[in-house]
Design a protein around this motif. Structure first.
Motif, PDB file in Angstrom:
ATOM      1  N   UNK A 117       0.935  -0.998  -0.067  1.00  0.00           N
ATOM      2  CA  UNK A 117       0.080   0.031   0.198  1.00  0.00           C
ATOM      3  C   UNK A 117       0.925   1.248  -0.204  1.00  0.00           C
ATOM      4  N   UNK A 118       0.454   2.331  -0.761  1.00  0.00           N
ATOM      5  CA  UNK A 118       1.368   3.369  -0.807  1.00  0.00           C
ATOM      6  C   UNK A 118       1.219   4.128   0.601  1.00  0.00           C
ATOM      7  N   UNK A 119       2.464   4.758   0.877  1.00  0.00           N
ATOM      8  CA  UNK A 119       2.532   5.470   2.273  1.00  0.00           C
ATOM      9  C   UNK A 119       3.197   4.877   3.301  1.00  0.00           C
ATOM     10  N   UNK A 120       3.349   3.543   3.514  1.00  0.00           N
ATOM     11  CA  UNK A 120       4.296   2.860   4.401  1.00  0.00           C
ATOM     12  C   UNK A 120       5.698   2.990   4.206  1.00  0.00           C
ATOM     13  N   UNK A 121       6.534   3.578   5.095  1.00  0.00           N
ATOM     14  CA  UNK A 121       7.928   3.801   5.134  1.00  0.00           C
ATOM     15  C   UNK A 121       8.688   3.327   6.152  1.00  0.00           C
ATOM     16  N   UNK A 122       9.624   2.522   5.854  1.00  0.00           N
ATOM     17  CA  UNK A 122      10.320   1.691   6.784  1.00  0.00           C
ATOM     18  C   UNK A 122      11.475   2.514   7.273  1.00  0.00           C
ATOM     19  N   UNK A 123      11.975   2.407   8.625  1.00  0.00           N
ATOM     20  CA  UNK A 123      13.365   2.742   9.161  1.00  0.00           C
ATOM     21  C   UNK A 123      13.988   1.715  10.015  1.00  0.00           C
ATOM     22  N   UNK A 124      15.180   1.955  10.376  1.00  0.00           N
ATOM     23  CA  UNK A 124      16.108   1.104  11.029  1.00  0.00           C
ATOM     24  C   UNK A 124      15.811   1.087  12.639  1.00  0.00           C
ATOM     25  N   UNK A 125      16.050  -0.104  13.433  1.00  0.00           N
ATOM     26  CA  UNK A 125      15.851  -0.168  14.649  1.00  0.00           C
ATOM     27  C   UNK A 125      17.278   0.268  15.310  1.00  0.00           C
ATOM     28  N   UNK A 174      22.362   8.837  17.696  1.00  0.00           N
ATOM     29  CA  UNK A 174      22.704   8.645  16.432  1.00  0.00           C
ATOM     30  C   UNK A 174      21.278   8.126  15.561  1.00  0.00           C
ATOM     31  N   UNK A 175      20.737   7.117  16.425  1.00  0.00           N
ATOM     32  CA  UNK A 175      19.462   6.585  15.582  1.00  0.00           C
ATOM     33  C   UNK A 175      18.465   7.491  15.356  1.00  0.00           C
ATOM     34  N   UNK A 176      18.341   8.643  16.391  1.00  0.00           N
ATOM     35  CA  UNK A 176      17.542   9.626  16.259  1.00  0.00           C
ATOM     36  C   UNK A 176      17.426  10.705  15.167  1.00  0.00           C
ATOM     37  N   UNK A 177      18.954  10.990  15.028  1.00  0.00           N
ATOM     38  CA  UNK A 177      19.399  11.722  13.869  1.00  0.00           C
ATOM     39  C   UNK A 177      18.962  11.314  12.602  1.00  0.00           C
ATOM     40  N   UNK A 178      19.277  10.241  12.486  1.00  0.00           N
ATOM     41  CA  UNK A 178      19.006   9.263  11.193  1.00  0.00           C
ATOM     42  C   UNK A 178      17.313   9.318  11.185  1.00  0.00           C
ATOM     43  N   UNK A 179      16.808   9.098  12.123  1.00  0.00           N
ATOM     44  CA  UNK A 179      15.203   9.123  12.018  1.00  0.00           C
ATOM     45  C   UNK A 179      14.623  10.587  11.473  1.00  0.00           C
ATOM     46  N   UNK A 180      15.258  11.416  12.234  1.00  0.00           N
ATOM     47  CA  UNK A 180      14.844  12.804  11.821  1.00  0.00           C
ATOM     48  C   UNK A 180      15.001  13.324  10.422  1.00  0.00           C
ATOM     49  N   UNK A 181      16.163  12.771   9.821  1.00  0.00           N
ATOM     50  CA  UNK A 181      16.574  13.034   8.705  1.00  0.00           C
ATOM     51  C   UNK A 181      15.630  12.483   7.544  1.00  0.00           C
ATOM     52  N   UNK A 182      15.137  11.204   7.881  1.00  0.00           N
ATOM     53  CA  UNK A 182      14.154  10.601   7.144  1.00  0.00           C
ATOM     54  C   UNK A 182      12.755  11.312   7.153  1.00  0.00           C
TER      55      UNK A 182
END
Length: 441
Positions: free
Chosen positions: A161-169, A188-196
């Motif tokens: 389904x369009x609109x589902x976006x994955x990020x890393x644990x 580190x992980x929060x910085x990558x999540x905010x970038x995404x």
């Protein structure tokens, strides 16, 4: 039917989930009590995964059974638009246990349906359509929750389904970077999540969905500061924070809900499994007061024939009362210390154990070929030689019943387990890990 007749009939007529059907070999279960069940030949098995991490209070809990019987004598079913005492009581009990920002509950039949409806509610409430979730996650296998899922069990649903976006644990054990502290890892992980978030456009993101502690994909416990950081990003960008508590809820981690360990207040919480301990299927979506108030004047476009089934809610009330009356969360914290000590010893002793992660009675042993390189004992998403199946078979020979996923062995026994029982069973795991050391690495 005898045990063999049950097995043959099932193999002929029943499709078993997550299996190549010609290889299935179901154990016919004749009776069960506490943490044990018995086959028709009288062999006793220890349930060290609480079935599917749902049988929190074990087999044969009389208080739950009696509550179901009392409700049956009144009536077994009345539709969701009618008043049922058990439904009203359970809804209030759940909201009373939640943080003070929570307002109402929508009942479902299971965890997958809970996540399906959480997605719908988030989209309706925000008017946005993108949903973030993690790669190493499992949220169910129906179409919406299956798209929410990140691990290979989503592949059968793709294209999705369009609109589902994955990020890393925040999977610190397997990260290439060596962090000096949990806080550094979280940053580190929060910085990558905010970038995404910025790349995807926060104006289109309705929610970030997380298993509070990643479950079947390895009991990955977030580093200190990570979940509060996600909460802060959600507040900053006007995104809902949804915590999937299907596995971690109901005292599994030593608190009523897993998010309580991390001092956060989600906007939406999904739950199932331990709310009735599998005695009757039930799940639900708890939403904040703000979200609940929105639907005072806007149509809640969610509906299920069995939403808030009276028998299931009666079981739920009995379960919640049992957790509280018998101080199950405190017991889990105590048994969790014992389990943690045993797992640390196994990690030190066995070359095949790369990592052991645990919180309360929720744990996973991660198997590797080499501790230095951390090469998993089977490749991600594959097991061409059936190694994990063979390891599971070794455990089954000792009647230590659990399940594996990827290169993990899950250990999540019923929350009523005693220290004596726990130590007895973990000796069996120790024996099997010695076999793994000799034969599989």
């Amino acid at each position: 039917m005898n045990g063999e007749e049950i097995k043959l009939t099932l193999k002929k007529y029943n499709l078993q989930s997550w299996s190549k059907q010609k290889y299935i070999d179901p154990i016919p279960v004749g009776k069960a009590s506490g943490i044990y069940f018995w086959d028709y030949e009288g062999n006793r098995y220890s349930d060290m995964s609480s079935q599917l991490v749902n049988l929190n209070l074990g087999y044969g809990n009389k208080e739950i059974e009696d509550a179901i019987k009392v409700q049956m004598e009144k009536f077994c079913f009345i539709g969701p638009s009618y008043g049922a005492e058990s439904r009203a009581k359970l809804a209030k009990k759940i909201i009373d246990l939640m943080p003070d920002n929570m307002g109402k509950v929508f009942f479902t039949n299971a965890g997958a349906e809970a996540n399906e409806n959480a997605i719908k509610i988030a989209r309706m409430y925000t008017g946005k359509f993108k949903i973030f979730s993690r790669y190493r996650s499992y949220h169910g296998s129906s179409f919406g929750s299956g798209n929410l899922t990140g691990e290979p069990r989503r592949f059968a649903l793709e294209p999705g389904i369009p609109g589902f976006v994955k990020f890393f644990d925040p999977y610190v054990y397997r990260e290439a970077i060596v962090f000096q502290s949990e806080e550094e890892a979280a940053k580190y992980y929060l910085t990558k999540l905010e970038e995404q978030i910025q790349y995807e456009g926060p104006q289109s993101i309705a929610a970030i969905v997380l298993e509070t502690i990643t479950g079947s994909n390895g009991v990955i416990i977030p580093p200190k500061g990570y979940l509060p950081g996600v909460r802060a990003l959600c507040d900053q960008y006007n995104i809902l924070m949804i915590c999937d508590e299907v596995m971690t809820g109901w005292c599994r981690t030593g608190k009523m809900f897993g998010f309580e360990h991390f001092d956060v207040k989600p906007d939406i919480v999904t739950f199932a499994k331990g709310v009735t301990c599998g005695y009757i299927p039930l799940g639900g979506v708890a939403v904040s007061s703000k979200i609940a108030e929105y639907f005072d004047d806007h149509l809640l476009s969610c509906g299920l024939t069995y939403s808030g089934h009276p028998l299931a809610c009666a079981a739920g009330v009995a379960c919640v009362e049992y957790y509280e009356k018998h101080n199950i969360a405190d017991q889990v914290s105590e048994m969790g210390k014992v389990l943690g000590e045993i797992l640390e010893d196994l990690k030190e002793k066995h070359p095949c154990v790369g990592d052991a992660r645990y919180i309360g009675l929720f744990s996973a042993v991660e198997l590797v070929k080499d501790k230095a390189t951390k090469e998993p004992i089977v490749p991600y998403g594959k097991d061409p030689d059936g190694i994990m199946g063979k390891i599971l078979g070794k455990l089954k020979e000792r009647r230590f019943m659990t399940y594996t996923h990827e290169n993990m062995i899950l250990i999540a026994p019923p929350l009523i387990i005693t220290e004596k029982q726990l130590r007895e069973e973990m000796v069996k795991l120790d024996e099997v890990l010695s076999v793994v050391d000799r034969e599989f690495i």
